[in-house]
Design an enzyme around this catalytic site. Structure first.
Site, PDB file in Angstrom:
ATOM      1  N   GLU A   1       8.027  -0.750  -8.653  1.00 27.90           N
ATOM      2  CA  GLU A   1       9.263  -1.505  -8.453  1.00 27.90           C
ATOM      3  C   GLU A   1       9.366  -2.600  -9.515  1.00 27.90           C
ATOM      4  O   GLU A   1       8.385  -3.258  -9.833  1.00 27.90           O
ATOM      5  CB  GLU A   1       9.283  -2.155  -7.068  1.00 27.90           C
ATOM      6  CG  GLU A   1       9.257  -1.169  -5.920  1.00 27.90           C
ATOM      7  CD  GLU A   1       9.268  -1.858  -4.566  1.00 27.90           C
ATOM      8  OE1 GLU A   1       9.836  -2.967  -4.464  1.00 27.90           O
ATOM      9  OE2 GLU A   1       8.706  -1.298  -3.612  1.00 27.90           O
TER      10      GLU A   1
ATOM     11  N   TYR B   1       7.003 -11.211   0.723  1.00 29.69           N
ATOM     12  CA  TYR B   1       5.587 -11.481   0.455  1.00 29.69           C
ATOM     13  C   TYR B   1       5.340 -11.534  -1.054  1.00 29.69           C
ATOM     14  O   TYR B   1       4.766 -12.489  -1.571  1.00 29.69           O
ATOM     15  CB  TYR B   1       4.704 -10.423   1.120  1.00 29.69           C
ATOM     16  CG  TYR B   1       4.864 -10.384   2.618  1.00 29.69           C
ATOM     17  CD1 TYR B   1       4.011 -11.100   3.448  1.00 29.69           C
ATOM     18  CD2 TYR B   1       5.881  -9.641   3.211  1.00 29.69           C
ATOM     19  CE1 TYR B   1       4.163 -11.079   4.824  1.00 29.69           C
ATOM     20  CE2 TYR B   1       6.050  -9.616   4.587  1.00 29.69           C
ATOM     21  CZ  TYR B   1       5.194 -10.342   5.390  1.00 29.69           C
ATOM     22  OH  TYR B   1       5.363 -10.326   6.751  1.00 29.69           O
TER      23      TYR B   1
ATOM     24  N   SER C   1      -1.324  -0.277  -4.524  1.00 31.52           N
ATOM     25  CA  SER C   1      -2.484  -0.553  -3.674  1.00 31.52           C
ATOM     26  C   SER C   1      -3.751  -0.677  -4.498  1.00 31.52           C
ATOM     27  O   SER C   1      -4.630  -1.470  -4.192  1.00 31.52           O
ATOM     28  CB  SER C   1      -2.686   0.576  -2.668  1.00 31.52           C
ATOM     29  OG  SER C   1      -1.832   0.454  -1.585  1.00 31.52           O
TER      30      SER C   1
ATOM     31  N   HIS D   1      -7.653   3.036   3.669  1.00 25.42           N
ATOM     32  CA  HIS D   1      -6.999   2.177   2.681  1.00 25.42           C
ATOM     33  C   HIS D   1      -7.826   0.936   2.346  1.00 25.42           C
ATOM     34  O   HIS D   1      -8.076   0.622   1.175  1.00 25.42           O
ATOM     35  CB  HIS D   1      -5.630   1.786   3.237  1.00 25.42           C
ATOM     36  CG  HIS D   1      -4.654   1.310   2.235  1.00 25.42           C
ATOM     37  ND1 HIS D   1      -4.253  -0.003   2.162  1.00 25.42           N
ATOM     38  CD2 HIS D   1      -3.979   1.964   1.277  1.00 25.42           C
ATOM     39  CE1 HIS D   1      -3.353  -0.124   1.200  1.00 25.42           C
ATOM     40  NE2 HIS D   1      -3.173   1.048   0.650  1.00 25.42           N
TER      41      HIS D   1
ATOM     42  N   ASN E   1      -7.103   5.669   7.953  1.00 23.10           N
ATOM     43  CA  ASN E   1      -7.512   4.276   7.799  1.00 23.10           C
ATOM     44  C   ASN E   1      -8.573   4.090   6.714  1.00 23.10           C
ATOM     45  O   ASN E   1      -9.528   3.340   6.876  1.00 23.10           O
ATOM     46  CB  ASN E   1      -8.010   3.739   9.145  1.00 23.10           C
ATOM     47  CG  ASN E   1      -6.922   3.748  10.185  1.00 23.10           C
ATOM     48  OD1 ASN E   1      -5.834   3.241   9.951  1.00 23.10           O
ATOM     49  ND2 ASN E   1      -7.194   4.348  11.332  1.00 23.10           N
TER      50      ASN E   1
ATOM     51  N   VAL F   1     -24.480   4.960  -6.695  1.00 26.01           N
ATOM     52  CA  VAL F   1     -23.495   5.415  -5.707  1.00 26.01           C
ATOM     53  C   VAL F   1     -22.094   5.089  -6.207  1.00 26.01           C
ATOM     54  O   VAL F   1     -21.817   3.962  -6.602  1.00 26.01           O
ATOM     55  CB  VAL F   1     -23.730   4.738  -4.340  1.00 26.01           C
ATOM     56  CG1 VAL F   1     -22.713   5.228  -3.318  1.00 26.01           C
ATOM     57  CG2 VAL F   1     -25.145   4.992  -3.859  1.00 26.01           C
TER      58      VAL F   1
ATOM     59  N   ASP G   1      -6.191  -5.449   5.663  1.00 26.18           N
ATOM     60  CA  ASP G   1      -5.762  -4.048   5.651  1.00 26.18           C
ATOM     61  C   ASP G   1      -6.074  -3.379   6.988  1.00 26.18           C
ATOM     62  O   ASP G   1      -5.926  -4.001   8.026  1.00 26.18           O
ATOM     63  CB  ASP G   1      -6.452  -3.317   4.491  1.00 26.18           C
ATOM     64  CG  ASP G   1      -5.574  -2.233   3.900  1.00 26.18           C
ATOM     65  OD1 ASP G   1      -5.417  -1.198   4.552  1.00 26.18           O
ATOM     66  OD2 ASP G   1      -5.040  -2.429   2.797  1.00 26.18           O
ATOM     67  N   ASP G   2      -6.562  -2.131   6.933  1.00 25.25           N
ATOM     68  CA  ASP G   2      -6.862  -1.373   8.151  1.00 25.25           C
ATOM     69  C   ASP G   2      -8.357  -1.347   8.453  1.00 25.25           C
ATOM     70  O   ASP G   2      -8.839  -0.467   9.153  1.00 25.25           O
ATOM     71  CB  ASP G   2      -6.311   0.051   8.052  1.00 25.25           C
ATOM     72  CG  ASP G   2      -6.773   0.785   6.797  1.00 25.25           C
ATOM     73  OD1 ASP G   2      -7.780   0.353   6.196  1.00 25.25           O
ATOM     74  OD2 ASP G   2      -6.128   1.770   6.405  1.00 25.25           O
TER      75      ASP G   2
END
Length: 793
Positions: free
Chosen positions: A331, A308, A368, A194, A192, A210, A153-154
């Site tokens: 989708e 993918y 996601s 994600h 960022n 936490v 990912d990022d």
């Protein structure tokens, strides 16, 4: 001199707008990096790079390397042929490709984060059974211990208090900046976040007060920073192939644009990385790639147009809302295997996880959020049986997923009696059922592949085309298949408006898969070039018999096109039907559901039954097993049939040195008692696109009209960019005259009293001129510098 700064700004802005317009029209944007196949090893690659002015960024995998050239424009509309040609003439260079920037969208539904609080995670343990049954897996003693998951990912915030305890540097890398640190780049908008959110769903630490808890809260978690920069084929391949014998599961929640008009997938290197992963990863058991199915529901997109999620090597996961409905962003496609929960309407809860800047959020959304939940459940399942292959995991998902509580109007029963949906696949993942079945799972037979050319000559599509073909599934050949897994319909066709097409495939047992639904936003006249539409809906069916392909024009327009190639590709095994459970005898203790948990002496437990001899591929071992009672979980020591190592056919123990015999593709070393694998055969390259079929002259006029219509978006995009450039120049000149501000050569965007984030530079760097793009980055210890501009524009 005073005009020079704003002239530079106007030129830069105009160049950027040209590139943006090119991207909007789908033109290729060439980068200053190359993927190069060089024989001779890393030293030879370094030597070739230096000799020709390139810098070797490192090995992608095998003999493939990532080259960068400082003198080549970072983003260009045309390839750099001189550098390419010189490198191509080097004898050691077998193949090379200048890398093209790809558009890859993160698959979350954006919402502003809320203040953190300790949450209730309804999807892990709900009171109405609308959950993923994770608590049952925990009760059986499985929490992901010993399993490694990497989030592609990022980046991930490795020092987050709910992730730090499980962080694994061996499962992490920054492909964007070529360093081992996956820490995300911080911005005002937290763009960022994600990867950090996805990581928390998998392995947030438990019992530390936490945020929440990860599905596999004792698993190791890492991250690959690869989306926060130019995404090329080489970048994707390096990410997918990172440390494959250390990382067990790769989770990806991104893909091509979910805009309802894109058809895109992995290029050469990424495709090879997938294949290497499933064939060589995890010591030959196969890396497990979990993929989010996509968020293009509002655009009427199809995840079968995403190479993918449409791959047989990925486990594609869709979403359901808290109340069991299809989300607005979901989708539908035939490649989706299963579903987990995510966000829905405003009155439905969302997903709780870690957030950027060491925070917590209750608002993670989209597919996601679904894929990491699946990755966590798969981690629990792998802990229950570390010898599962990548295909074993897909079989477990198919056999244990539950359609209950999921609402859709397309649920159908396939040829072996399983319910399946294009929106949900085989239903919700059930963690408890998966770990229970995994513990005594028999490894599936080796994968077979049967390729059948269906079309003898091109066929006009017209309003509706139906192609029928009776097949024997390679009967009498070594690759004969009688029990299906994946099915691909590889199609090459031309069509003047691709989005009007709907394509269906009907199996011999009557299962109807929608390979492509109409996509109203897809105006393309490109058609499909050997595109592999995949379906999982005929899993375990017998493929022998008549297959039917239906292609229809869903609009009233007089569209035209030709089907020039149809190849049916069957994947599966030669097993006759579903394996029947062994005869039950010698059971000492039965559960209320008549499943055996303790066997008498001389018997071993196998798939909840007692057998005197373990089946081939298993060996008896005395283990501690977990037996769930009504109020507790008891640990019982019992003889259990445990799987042989994946390299063995039969064995006397679970280790790779306990083999007694080997599969047909391997040979036994009688001294070491190990099986050595034969090398993988090379794959066939994709066939070239056939020349377009000739058309009657009467079709020239409608084709011309379609061509003009297809260029209308490009004309509008160009005019829009021109207007924006003019407005930008006028406003900038006005502000410049009012403020008298001089930039002095420093490339800094400023806003009145705004925080500006810039990755990789310490604050003192802003007092000097910015280094050129070709210079080596320094000061990597500080990932983000915040600049507060006090000037009023």
């Amino acid at each position: 001199m005073e005009l020079r700064p704003w002239l530079l700004w106007v030129v830069a802005a105009a160049g950027a707008l040209v590139l943006l317009a090119a991207e909007a029209r789908g033109q290729k944007i060439f980068t200053n990096t190359w993927a190069v196949h060089i024989s001779g090893g890393p030293a030879v690659a370094d030597s070739v790079a230096r000799k020709h002015g390139f810098h070797n960024l490192g090995q992608i995998f095998g003999d493939y390397y990532h080259f960068w050239h400082r003198a080549v424009t970072k983003r260009s509309l045309s390839p750099h042929r001189p550098r390419h040609s010189r490198l191509q003439r080097v004898p050691q260079v077998k193949w090379l490709e200048q890398q093209v920037a790809k558009q890859r969208a993160k698959r979350d539904v954006y919402q502003e984060p809320t203040d953190p609080k300790f949450p209730q995670q309804w999807y892990l343990s709900g009171v109405t059974q609308r959950d993923l049954n994770v608590k049952e897996a925990w009760a059986q003693g499985f929490t992901g211990r010993g399993i490694v998951v990497s989030i592609l990912d990022d980046g991930i915030e490795k020092n987050h208090p709910d992730l730090a305890g499980n962080y694994d540097p061996g499962a992490s890398f920054d492909v964007n900046d070529q360093d081992p640190d996956p820490q995300p780049r911080y911005t005002q908008m937290n763009d960022n976040r994600h990867g950090t959110r996805c990581a928390g769903e998998v392995a947030a630490v438990a019992n530390n007060g936490v945020c929440g808890v990860g599905v596999a809260y004792n698993a190791r978690i890492g991250g690959v920073r690869m989306l926060d920069g130019e995404v090329t084929d080489a970048v994707e391949a390096r990410s997918l192939g990172l440390n494959p014998n250390h990382i067990h599961i790769y989770s990806a929640s991104w893909g091509p644009e979910d805009d309802g008009k894109t058809v895109d997938g992995p290029a050469r290197l990424a495709e090879e990385a997938f294949f290497r992963g499933v064939s060589q990863g995890r010591g030959g058991l196969g890396s497990i790639f979990v993929w989010a199915s996509g968020n293009g529901g509002r655009e009427h997109d199809s995840c079968n147009c995403d190479g993918y999620t449409n791959s047989i090597y990925t486990l594609s996961i869709s979403s359901a809302t808290q109340f069991g409905n299809v989300p607005w962003y979901s989708e539908a496609c035939s490649s989706t295997l299963a579903t987990t929960y995510s966000s829905g309407n405003q009155n439905e809860k969302q997903i709780v996880t870690t957030d950027l800047r060491q925070k917590c959020t209750e608002s993670h959304t989209g597919t996601s959020a679904s894929a990491p939940l699946a990755a966590g459940i798969i981690a629990l399942t792998l802990e229950a049986n570390k010898n599962l292959t990548w295909r074993d995991m897909q079989h477990l998902v198919v056999q244990t997923s539950k359609p209950a509580h999921l609402n859709a109007n397309d649920w159908a029963t396939n040829g072996v009696g399983r319910k399946v949906s294009h929106s949900y696949g085989y239903g919700l993942l059930d963690a408890g059922a998966m770990v229970a079945l995994a513990q005594n799972w028999t490894t599936v037979a080796p994968q077979r592949k049967c390729i059948i050319e269906i079309l003898a000559e091109p066929k006009d599509i017209g309003k509706r085309l139906e192609v029928r073909k009776t097949v024997t599934a390679c009967l009498g050949e070594p690759n004969h298949i009688s029990r299906l897994e994946h099915v691909q319909a590889r199609l090459t066709l031309s069509y003047n408006r691709r989005g009007d097409l709907a394509i269906h495939l009907i199996s011999p047992m009557g299962t109807r898969s929608t390979l492509l639904a109409a996509r109203p936003h897809d105006y393309s006249a490109d058609g499909f070039n050997d595109w592999a539409f995949m379906t999982t809906h005929s899993w375990d069916e017998d493929p022998s018999g008549e297959w039917v392909l239906e292609i229809e024009n869903t609009s009233e327009a007089n569209n035209y096109g030709t089907l020039t190639k149809f190849t049916l590709v069957l994947y599966g095994t030669a097993s006759e039907g579903l394996s029947a459970p062994p005869e039950s005898s010698g059971c000492k203790t039965l559960t209320s559901s008549q499943a055996c948990v303790v066997c008498e002496e001389g018997f071993s437990l196998h798939q909840k039954s007692c057998v005197q001899r373990c089946p081939p591929g298993f060996t008896p071992q005395v283990l501690d097993t977990h037996y769930s009672t009504e109020n507790d979980v008891e640990i019982i020591r019992a003889s259990v049939c445990t799987p042989c190592h994946a390299s063995c056919a039969t064995c006397q123990g679970p280790a790779p040195t306990d083999c007694l015999s080997c599969p047909s593709h391997a040979s036994l070393d009688p001294v070491e008692q190990t099986c050595s694998r034969q090398s993988q055969s090379s794959r066939e390259s994709r066939p070239q696109q056939p020349p377009p079929a000739l058309r009657p002259e009467v079709e020239v006029e409608p084709r011309l009209r379609a061509g003009l219509a297809s260029h209308l978006p490009e004309v509008l995009a160009g005019l829009s960019c021109l207007i924006i450039a003019l407005i930008f120049g006028i406003v900038f000149l006005f502000l410049h005259r009012c403020s008298g501000f001089s930039f002095r050569g420093v490339k800094v965007y400023t806003m009145d009293r705004g925080l500006i984030s810039y990755k990789g530079l310490p604050p003192e760097a802003w007092q000097e001129e910015c280094p050129s793009d070709s210079e080596e980055d320094e000061g990597r210890g500080e990932r983000t510098a915040f600049i507060k501009d006090q000037s009023a524009l």
